[in-house]
Scaffold this motif. Structure first.
Motif, mmCIF file in Angstrom:
data_model
loop_
_atom_site.group_PDB
_atom_site.id
_atom_site.type_symbol
_atom_site.label_atom_id
_atom_site.label_comp_id
_atom_site.label_asym_id
_atom_site.label_seq_id
_atom_site.Cartn_x
_atom_site.Cartn_y
_atom_site.Cartn_z
ATOM 1 N N GLN A 1 5.048 5.056 3.605
ATOM 2 C CA GLN A 1 4.044 5.728 4.423
ATOM 3 C C GLN A 1 3.913 7.206 4.123
ATOM 4 O O GLN A 1 2.946 7.834 4.554
ATOM 5 C CB GLN A 1 4.313 5.505 5.914
ATOM 6 N N ALA B 1 1.738 0.304 4.581
ATOM 7 C CA ALA B 1 2.626 1.268 3.924
ATOM 8 C C ALA B 1 3.939 1.396 4.686
ATOM 9 O O ALA B 1 5.022 1.439 4.080
ATOM 10 C CB ALA B 1 1.929 2.613 3.798
ATOM 11 N N HIS C 1 0.882 -1.161 0.000
ATOM 12 C CA HIS C 1 0.000 0.000 0.000
ATOM 13 C C HIS C 1 0.919 1.211 0.000
ATOM 14 O O HIS C 1 1.759 1.349 0.885
ATOM 15 C CB HIS C 1 -0.925 0.005 1.217
ATOM 16 N N ASP C 2 0.783 2.072 -0.984
ATOM 17 C CA ASP C 2 1.666 3.209 -1.157
ATOM 18 C C ASP C 2 0.936 4.496 -0.769
ATOM 19 O O ASP C 2 0.087 4.982 -1.508
ATOM 20 C CB ASP C 2 2.132 3.275 -2.609
#
Length: 151
Positions: free
Chosen positions: A39, A33, A4-5
């Motif tokens: 994150q 992230a 997850h970016d």
């Protein structure tokens, strides 16, 4: 490993629940992230994450380890489920209501920070007085206008 970016997208809204608990899905997104070093400006295990972790009795570092080793979000959900199931439906509903209605204390440094963020995101939205609304507003989600300030 899950990906997850958050340098190119937002985490789920505070309002998006996981297993019937608000903020939990957002915390998982930030954990995924963080595990990938993607994150961006988001902080995993922040005060809002700690609010839900404290309610459920979850250790944020242990959850991050689970996230790092999970092959799917269903594995993360399976880890979280026993913590959630220790709470009654009424306890979860009360937590959700309180969590979503929380705003900064008047006159506090948190209020100064909140107002600064709100004025950057939408200076015309004096009706936004709760953290969940401010985050949604900042992340370009629709936040209905309130008819009275503080509601």
């Amino acid at each position: 490993m899950l990906k997850h970016d958050l340098t190119t997208s937002y985490p789920r809204s505070v309002r998006d629940d996981s297993l019937g608990v608000v903020q939990l899905a957002r915390a998982v997104d930030k954990g995924i992230a963080t595990a990938n070093g993607l994150q961006g400006e988001y902080n995993y295990d922040c005060p809002m994450d700690n609010g839900v972790f404290g309610f459920l009795g979850i250790d944020g570092k242990k959850l991050l380890d689970v996230i790092k080793n999970a092959q799917s979000e269903s594995e993360v959900e399976a880890y979280l489920k026993p913590f959630v199931e220790k709470k009654t439906t009424q306890e979860r509903q009360a937590f959700n209501t309180e969590f979503l209605s929380h705003g900064p204390d008047p006159g506090s440094d948190a209020e100064k920070y909140f107002l600064d963020l709100r004025n950057q995101a939408a200076p015309d939205r004096a009706d936004v007085t709760k953290w969940a609304d401010l985050l949604d507003l900042d992340e370009k989600r629709n936040v209905p206008r309130r008819t009275a300030v503080g509601v």
